[in-house]
Scaffold this motif. Structure first.
Motif, PDB file in Angstrom:
ATOM      1  N   ILE A 193       0.839  -1.209   0.000  1.00 32.21           N
ATOM      2  CA  ILE A 193       0.000   0.000   0.000  1.00 32.21           C
ATOM      3  C   ILE A 193       0.869   1.251   0.000  1.00 32.21           C
ATOM      4  O   ILE A 193       0.679   2.165  -0.813  1.00 32.21           O
ATOM      5  N   PHE A 194       1.834   1.322   0.917  1.00 39.05           N
ATOM      6  CA  PHE A 194       2.674   2.514   0.982  1.00 39.05           C
ATOM      7  C   PHE A 194       3.611   2.624  -0.213  1.00 39.05           C
ATOM      8  O   PHE A 194       3.940   3.726  -0.653  1.00 39.05           O
ATOM      9  N   SER A 195       4.043   1.489  -0.760  1.00 40.55           N
ATOM     10  CA  SER A 195       4.853   1.530  -1.982  1.00 40.55           C
ATOM     11  C   SER A 195       4.030   2.077  -3.146  1.00 40.55           C
ATOM     12  O   SER A 195       4.537   2.840  -3.965  1.00 40.55           O
ATOM     13  N   PHE A 196       2.757   1.680  -3.214  1.00 42.91           N
ATOM     14  CA  PHE A 196       1.869   2.205  -4.250  1.00 42.91           C
ATOM     15  C   PHE A 196       1.789   3.722  -4.176  1.00 42.91           C
ATOM     16  O   PHE A 196       1.945   4.423  -5.175  1.00 42.91           O
ATOM     17  N   PHE A 197       1.537   4.252  -2.981  1.00 40.94           N
ATOM     18  CA  PHE A 197       1.421   5.708  -2.842  1.00 40.94           C
ATOM     19  C   PHE A 197       2.740   6.417  -3.118  1.00 40.94           C
ATOM     20  O   PHE A 197       2.759   7.499  -3.712  1.00 40.94           O
ATOM     21  N   THR A 198       3.858   5.824  -2.711  1.00 42.77           N
ATOM     22  CA  THR A 198       5.157   6.434  -2.982  1.00 42.77           C
ATOM     23  C   THR A 198       5.406   6.539  -4.479  1.00 42.77           C
ATOM     24  O   THR A 198       5.814   7.581  -4.982  1.00 42.77           O
ATOM     25  N   PHE A 201       2.916   9.183  -6.072  1.00 42.60           N
ATOM     26  CA  PHE A 201       3.306  10.572  -5.858  1.00 42.60           C
ATOM     27  C   PHE A 201       4.605  10.913  -6.586  1.00 42.60           C
ATOM     28  O   PHE A 201       4.763  12.027  -7.099  1.00 42.60           O
ATOM     29  N   ALA A 202       5.543   9.973  -6.664  1.00 45.27           N
ATOM     30  CA  ALA A 202       6.802  10.231  -7.369  1.00 45.27           C
ATOM     31  C   ALA A 202       6.562  10.426  -8.858  1.00 45.27           C
ATOM     32  O   ALA A 202       7.083  11.381  -9.462  1.00 45.27           O
ATOM     33  N   SER A 203       5.782   9.535  -9.474  1.00 40.45           N
ATOM     34  CA  SER A 203       5.525   9.690 -10.905  1.00 40.45           C
ATOM     35  C   SER A 203       4.654  10.923 -11.168  1.00 40.45           C
ATOM     36  O   SER A 203       4.852  11.618 -12.161  1.00 40.45           O
ATOM     37  N   GLY A 204       3.704  11.222 -10.283  1.00 38.94           N
ATOM     38  CA  GLY A 204       2.905  12.437 -10.436  1.00 38.94           C
ATOM     39  C   GLY A 204       3.755  13.680 -10.352  1.00 38.94           C
ATOM     40  O   GLY A 204       3.590  14.625 -11.141  1.00 38.94           O
ATOM     41  N   PHE A 205       4.692  13.709  -9.408  1.00 43.37           N
ATOM     42  CA  PHE A 205       5.598  14.851  -9.275  1.00 43.37           C
ATOM     43  C   PHE A 205       6.459  15.012 -10.524  1.00 43.37           C
ATOM     44  O   PHE A 205       6.626  16.121 -11.044  1.00 43.37           O
ATOM     45  N   LEU A 206       7.004  13.892 -11.015  1.00 47.43           N
ATOM     46  CA  LEU A 206       7.847  13.973 -12.215  1.00 47.43           C
ATOM     47  C   LEU A 206       7.051  14.434 -13.433  1.00 47.43           C
ATOM     48  O   LEU A 206       7.506  15.311 -14.182  1.00 47.43           O
ATOM     49  N   PHE A 260      -1.771   4.071 -12.981  1.00 44.57           N
ATOM     50  CA  PHE A 260      -1.474   2.818 -13.681  1.00 44.57           C
ATOM     51  C   PHE A 260       0.001   2.438 -13.582  1.00 44.57           C
ATOM     52  O   PHE A 260       0.325   1.249 -13.470  1.00 44.57           O
ATOM     53  N   ILE A 261       0.887   3.416 -13.598  1.00 40.67           N
ATOM     54  CA  ILE A 261       2.319   3.120 -13.435  1.00 40.67           C
ATOM     55  C   ILE A 261       2.574   2.510 -12.060  1.00 40.67           C
ATOM     56  O   ILE A 261       3.254   1.483 -11.929  1.00 40.67           O
ATOM     57  N   LEU A 282       0.425   1.025 -10.096  1.00 35.91           N
ATOM     58  CA  LEU A 282      -0.252  -0.269 -10.000  1.00 35.91           C
ATOM     59  C   LEU A 282       0.598  -1.379 -10.623  1.00 35.91           C
ATOM     60  O   LEU A 282       0.797  -2.439 -10.027  1.00 35.91           O
ATOM     61  N   VAL A 283       1.135  -1.116 -11.805  1.00 35.44           N
ATOM     62  CA  VAL A 283       1.962  -2.122 -12.495  1.00 35.44           C
ATOM     63  C   VAL A 283       3.242  -2.405 -11.705  1.00 35.44           C
ATOM     64  O   VAL A 283       3.615  -3.566 -11.507  1.00 35.44           O
ATOM     65  N   ILE A 284       3.897  -1.370 -11.203  1.00 37.21           N
ATOM     66  CA  ILE A 284       5.147  -1.574 -10.467  1.00 37.21           C
ATOM     67  C   ILE A 284       4.905  -2.321  -9.161  1.00 37.21           C
ATOM     68  O   ILE A 284       5.674  -3.215  -8.796  1.00 37.21           O
ATOM     69  N   VAL A 285       3.817  -2.012  -8.470  1.00 39.94           N
ATOM     70  CA  VAL A 285       3.521  -2.697  -7.214  1.00 39.94           C
ATOM     71  C   VAL A 285       3.146  -4.156  -7.465  1.00 39.94           C
ATOM     72  O   VAL A 285       3.533  -5.049  -6.697  1.00 39.94           O
ATOM     73  N   ILE A 286       2.426  -4.440  -8.523  1.00 37.42           N
ATOM     74  CA  ILE A 286       2.116  -5.832  -8.860  1.00 37.42           C
ATOM     75  C   ILE A 286       3.401  -6.596  -9.167  1.00 37.42           C
ATOM     76  O   ILE A 286       3.593  -7.725  -8.698  1.00 37.42           O
ATOM     77  N   LEU A 287       4.299  -5.988  -9.934  1.00 35.24           N
ATOM     78  CA  LEU A 287       5.580  -6.641 -10.234  1.00 35.24           C
ATOM     79  C   LEU A 287       6.404  -6.833  -8.962  1.00 35.24           C
ATOM     80  O   LEU A 287       7.044  -7.880  -8.785  1.00 35.24           O
ATOM     81  N   LEU A 288       6.400  -5.840  -8.078  1.00 32.88           N
ATOM     82  CA  LEU A 288       7.111  -5.947  -6.804  1.00 32.88           C
ATOM     83  C   LEU A 288       6.575  -7.105  -5.986  1.00 32.88           C
ATOM     84  O   LEU A 288       7.343  -7.893  -5.422  1.00 32.88           O
ATOM     85  N   ASN A 289       5.269  -7.231  -5.938  1.00 37.27           N
ATOM     86  CA  ASN A 289       4.666  -8.316  -5.164  1.00 37.27           C
ATOM     87  C   ASN A 289       4.975  -9.679  -5.770  1.00 37.27           C
ATOM     88  O   ASN A 289       5.394 -10.605  -5.065  1.00 37.27           O
TER      89      ASN A 289
END
Length: 172
Positions: free
Chosen positions: A47-52, A55-60, A78-79, A81-88
């Motif tokens: 959950i916290f990785s998703f928000f991090t 916010f990082a991609s939104g800021f960039l 979507f970015i 979501l995909v990264i967190v699914i891959l991380l999991n």
């Protein structure tokens, strides 16, 4: 664009700082949450990785591109979501499976065949080596029938008490 009078770039930056800090703390103190038996989707690390990442991609995107705010939010969603699914799938699940497969309990040793490394004397302790496909374990051993067992003898583990295996000679 602004949100309650604050530029979106600043909102994304503050969100990144807060969620990144919380993600770091969750990873450090993950053992506190491991006993809760939460489903994978409610894993605090995810959950916290998703928000991090959101916010990082939104800021960039907000600081580098000129896209509209809604498109940036959807793209960031979507970015992340995909990264967190891959991380999991590729990191967290294999790590949790590896930890479970390497652990053993003393009760698992009962009935196993071992080899005596250090002679087990009468009323004393020796050492046995238990070999398996995942590695070898050496344990302190005592004779179950209170008899001497010579070095290099194959033994059968009958009981485990306080980290000491009680063995008898094993005949094929």
């Amino acid at each position: 664009m602004e949100l309650y009078g604050v530029p979106l770039e600043t909102v994304y930056l503050y969100g990144l700082i807060v969620s990144g800090g919380l993600t770091f703390l969750i990873i450090l103190f993950n053992d506190v949450f491991s006993g809760l038996e939460l489903p994978d989707l409610l894993n605090p690390t995810l959950i916290f990785s998703f928000f991090t990442i959101f916010f990082a991609s939104g800021f960039l995107f907000e600081s580098v591109t000129g896209l509209q705010a809604g498109i940036i939010a959807i793209l960031s969603f979507f970015i992340s979501l995909v990264i967190v699914i891959l991380l999991n799938v590729f990191v967290l699940i294999p790590i949790s499976m590896a930890e479970a497969s390497l652990a053993f309990h003393d009760d698992d040793l009962r009935g196993r065949v071992a080899r005596v490394l250090t002679t087990v004397p009468v009323d004393g302790f020796g050492e046995v080596l238990i070999e398996s496909t995942s590695g070898s374990i050496s344990k302190t051993a005592a004779s179950y029938k209170n008899e001497s067992i010579a070095s290099e003898t194959k033994v059968l583990i009958i009981e485990v008490k306080n980290g000491v295996v009680y063995v008898i000679p094993h005949n094929n």
